[in-house]
Design a protein around this motif. Structure first.
Motif, PDB file in Angstrom:
ATOM      1  N   VAL A   1      16.347  -5.313   1.159  1.00 42.20           N
ATOM      2  CA  VAL A   1      16.148  -4.159   0.606  1.00 42.20           C
ATOM      3  C   VAL A   1      14.815  -3.572   1.364  1.00 42.20           C
ATOM      4  O   VAL A   1      13.953  -4.281   1.274  1.00 42.20           O
ATOM      5  N   TYR A   2      14.722  -2.304   1.757  1.00 46.84           N
ATOM      6  CA  TYR A   2      13.825  -1.667   2.453  1.00 46.84           C
ATOM      7  C   TYR A   2      13.613  -0.399   1.889  1.00 46.84           C
ATOM      8  O   TYR A   2      14.748   0.474   1.772  1.00 46.84           O
ATOM      9  N   LEU A   3      12.545  -0.334   1.225  1.00 47.71           N
ATOM     10  CA  LEU A   3      12.219   1.041   0.406  1.00 47.71           C
ATOM     11  C   LEU A   3      10.987   1.834   1.176  1.00 47.71           C
ATOM     12  O   LEU A   3       9.794   1.343   1.039  1.00 47.71           O
ATOM     13  N   SER A   4      11.060   2.810   1.952  1.00 44.51           N
ATOM     14  CA  SER A   4      10.158   3.390   2.825  1.00 44.51           C
ATOM     15  C   SER A   4       9.342   4.467   1.860  1.00 44.51           C
ATOM     16  O   SER A   4       9.430   4.859   0.704  1.00 44.51           O
ATOM     17  N   SER A   5       8.042   4.821   2.497  1.00 45.21           N
ATOM     18  CA  SER A   5       7.229   5.631   1.931  1.00 45.21           C
ATOM     19  C   SER A   5       7.072   5.447   0.409  1.00 45.21           C
ATOM     20  O   SER A   5       7.020   6.280  -0.609  1.00 45.21           O
ATOM     21  N   VAL A   6       6.373   4.230   0.001  1.00 42.39           N
ATOM     22  CA  VAL A   6       6.413   3.933  -1.312  1.00 42.39           C
ATOM     23  C   VAL A   6       5.097   4.642  -2.006  1.00 42.39           C
ATOM     24  O   VAL A   6       4.031   4.813  -1.081  1.00 42.39           O
ATOM     25  N   THR A   7       5.296   4.777  -3.015  1.00 44.71           N
ATOM     26  CA  THR A   7       4.125   5.406  -4.057  1.00 44.71           C
ATOM     27  C   THR A   7       3.833   4.706  -5.238  1.00 44.71           C
ATOM     28  O   THR A   7       4.767   3.550  -5.788  1.00 44.71           O
ATOM     29  N   PRO A   8       2.787   4.820  -5.972  1.00 45.26           N
ATOM     30  CA  PRO A   8       2.559   3.977  -6.890  1.00 45.26           C
ATOM     31  C   PRO A   8       3.665   4.055  -8.168  1.00 45.26           C
ATOM     32  O   PRO A   8       3.953   2.959  -8.944  1.00 45.26           O
ATOM     33  N   GLU A   9       4.494   4.964  -8.119  1.00 40.69           N
ATOM     34  CA  GLU A   9       5.465   5.008  -9.068  1.00 40.69           C
ATOM     35  C   GLU A   9       6.972   3.945  -8.691  1.00 40.69           C
ATOM     36  O   GLU A   9       7.821   3.792  -9.405  1.00 40.69           O
ATOM     37  N   ASP A  10       6.729   3.489  -7.585  1.00 40.46           N
ATOM     38  CA  ASP A  10       7.600   2.398  -7.135  1.00 40.46           C
ATOM     39  C   ASP A  10       7.334   0.889  -7.692  1.00 40.46           C
ATOM     40  O   ASP A  10       7.826   0.103  -7.345  1.00 40.46           O
TER      41      ASP A  10
ATOM     42  N   LYS B   1       0.729  -0.949  -0.125  1.00 37.48           N
ATOM     43  CA  LYS B   1       0.167  -0.102  -0.041  1.00 37.48           C
ATOM     44  C   LYS B   1       0.756   1.361  -0.018  1.00 37.48           C
ATOM     45  O   LYS B   1       2.110   1.249   0.519  1.00 37.48           O
ATOM     46  N   PRO B   2       0.477   2.426  -0.510  1.00 36.65           N
ATOM     47  CA  PRO B   2       1.166   3.560  -0.630  1.00 36.65           C
ATOM     48  C   PRO B   2       1.430   3.989   0.774  1.00 36.65           C
ATOM     49  O   PRO B   2       0.596   3.826   1.662  1.00 36.65           O
ATOM     50  N   SER B   3       2.520   4.537   1.108  1.00 34.54           N
ATOM     51  CA  SER B   3       3.252   4.885   2.229  1.00 34.54           C
ATOM     52  C   SER B   3       3.610   4.074   3.057  1.00 34.54           C
ATOM     53  O   SER B   3       4.718   4.306   4.131  1.00 34.54           O
ATOM     54  N   GLN B   4       3.552   2.643   2.758  1.00 32.83           N
ATOM     55  CA  GLN B   4       4.079   1.764   3.430  1.00 32.83           C
ATOM     56  C   GLN B   4       5.815   1.318   3.161  1.00 32.83           C
ATOM     57  O   GLN B   4       6.241   1.999   2.257  1.00 32.83           O
ATOM     58  N   THR B   5       6.313   0.583   3.867  1.00 34.32           N
ATOM     59  CA  THR B   5       7.506   0.288   3.647  1.00 34.32           C
ATOM     60  C   THR B   5       7.637  -1.009   2.830  1.00 34.32           C
ATOM     61  O   THR B   5       7.207  -2.226   3.494  1.00 34.32           O
TER      62      THR B   5
ATOM     63  N   GLN C   1       7.473  -9.044  -9.166  1.00 36.60           N
ATOM     64  CA  GLN C   1       6.585  -8.052  -9.511  1.00 36.60           C
ATOM     65  C   GLN C   1       6.340  -7.495  -8.094  1.00 36.60           C
ATOM     66  O   GLN C   1       5.859  -8.389  -7.079  1.00 36.60           O
ATOM     67  N   VAL C   2       6.174  -6.073  -7.966  1.00 35.11           N
ATOM     68  CA  VAL C   2       5.762  -5.461  -6.618  1.00 35.11           C
ATOM     69  C   VAL C   2       4.840  -4.278  -7.308  1.00 35.11           C
ATOM     70  O   VAL C   2       5.132  -3.483  -8.085  1.00 35.11           O
ATOM     71  N   THR C   3       3.611  -4.267  -6.752  1.00 34.00           N
ATOM     72  CA  THR C   3       2.754  -3.425  -7.259  1.00 34.00           C
ATOM     73  C   THR C   3       2.413  -2.373  -5.995  1.00 34.00           C
ATOM     74  O   THR C   3       2.086  -2.831  -4.856  1.00 34.00           O
ATOM     75  N   VAL C   4       2.461  -1.368  -6.136  1.00 41.03           N
ATOM     76  CA  VAL C   4       1.862  -0.287  -5.174  1.00 41.03           C
ATOM     77  C   VAL C   4       0.661   0.388  -5.190  1.00 41.03           C
ATOM     78  O   VAL C   4       0.476   1.141  -6.209  1.00 41.03           O
ATOM     79  N   SER C   5      -0.354   0.062  -4.474  1.00 37.05           N
ATOM     80  CA  SER C   5      -1.687   0.517  -4.877  1.00 37.05           C
ATOM     81  C   SER C   5      -2.350  -0.087  -3.445  1.00 37.05           C
ATOM     82  O   SER C   5      -2.289  -0.884  -2.971  1.00 37.05           O
ATOM     83  N   SER C   6      -3.439   0.878  -3.327  1.00 35.09           N
ATOM     84  CA  SER C   6      -4.332   0.934  -2.283  1.00 35.09           C
ATOM     85  C   SER C   6      -5.493  -0.003  -2.601  1.00 35.09           C
ATOM     86  O   SER C   6      -6.258  -0.416  -1.698  1.00 35.09           O
TER      87      SER C   6
ATOM     88  N   GLN D   1      12.675  -2.628 -12.378  1.00 32.43           N
ATOM     89  CA  GLN D   1      12.368  -1.983 -13.926  1.00 32.43           C
ATOM     90  C   GLN D   1      10.833  -1.698 -13.725  1.00 32.43           C
ATOM     91  O   GLN D   1      10.412  -2.643 -13.746  1.00 32.43           O
ATOM     92  N   PRO D   2      10.491  -0.363 -13.787  1.00 31.73           N
ATOM     93  CA  PRO D   2       9.213  -0.032 -13.777  1.00 31.73           C
ATOM     94  C   PRO D   2       8.489  -0.347 -15.264  1.00 31.73           C
ATOM     95  O   PRO D   2       9.319  -0.657 -16.175  1.00 31.73           O
TER      96      PRO D   2
END
Length: 131
Positions: free
Chosen positions: A87-96, A13-17, A126-131, A46-47
């Motif tokens: 790897v930890y990536l914080s504050s993810v957005t759909p662009e991630d 989800k967006p804003s998660q790590t 595949q990682v999808t960032v979506s609410s 690779q987006p």
């Protein structure tokens, strides 16, 4: 030779790590130990519709190297006893949203053209960032 395998959630989800782990395996303990002592361990992504992006790496000494564009949000750690690095990536957005890869190389590679620049790499996840 070593094999790499990424694992982690496919949906965040967006804003998660985001947390992804790469597990390294080999038929030879000696080979594994050598790789840990001599190689760099990278994360790439690779987006959709875009090229491969180097995110960061952890070296054989434990030093970390991050892409300037991600430096405020990324962290990479390793657990040699489990033959894993994460790897930890914080504050993810759909662009991630992207396919994420782990890879290894004898020298630090920041300017990535292809996965073939690396000695070995995982199949990608595949990682999808979506609410």
């Amino acid at each position: 030779q070593v094999q790499l395998q990424e694992s982690g959630p496919g949906l965040v989800k967006p804003s998660q790590t985001l947390s992804l782990t790469c597990t390294i395996s080999s038929d030879s303990i000696t080979t594994l130990n050598y790789y840990w002592m001599a190689y760099y361990w990278s994360w790439l992504r690779q987006p959709p519709g875009k090229g491969l992006e180097w995110m960061g790496a952890i070296g054989y000494s434990g030093s970390t190297y991050y892409s300037p564009s991600l430096k405020s949000r990324i962290s990479i750690s390793r657990d040699t006893s489990k033959n894993q690095f994460t790897v930890y990536l914080s504050s993810v957005t759909p662009e991630d949203t992207a396919v994420y890869y782990c890879a290894t190389s004898l020298r630090l590679i920041r300017d990535v053209r292809s996965l073939t620049d690396f000695t070995a790499w995982g199949q990608g996840t595949q990682v999808t960032v979506s609410s």
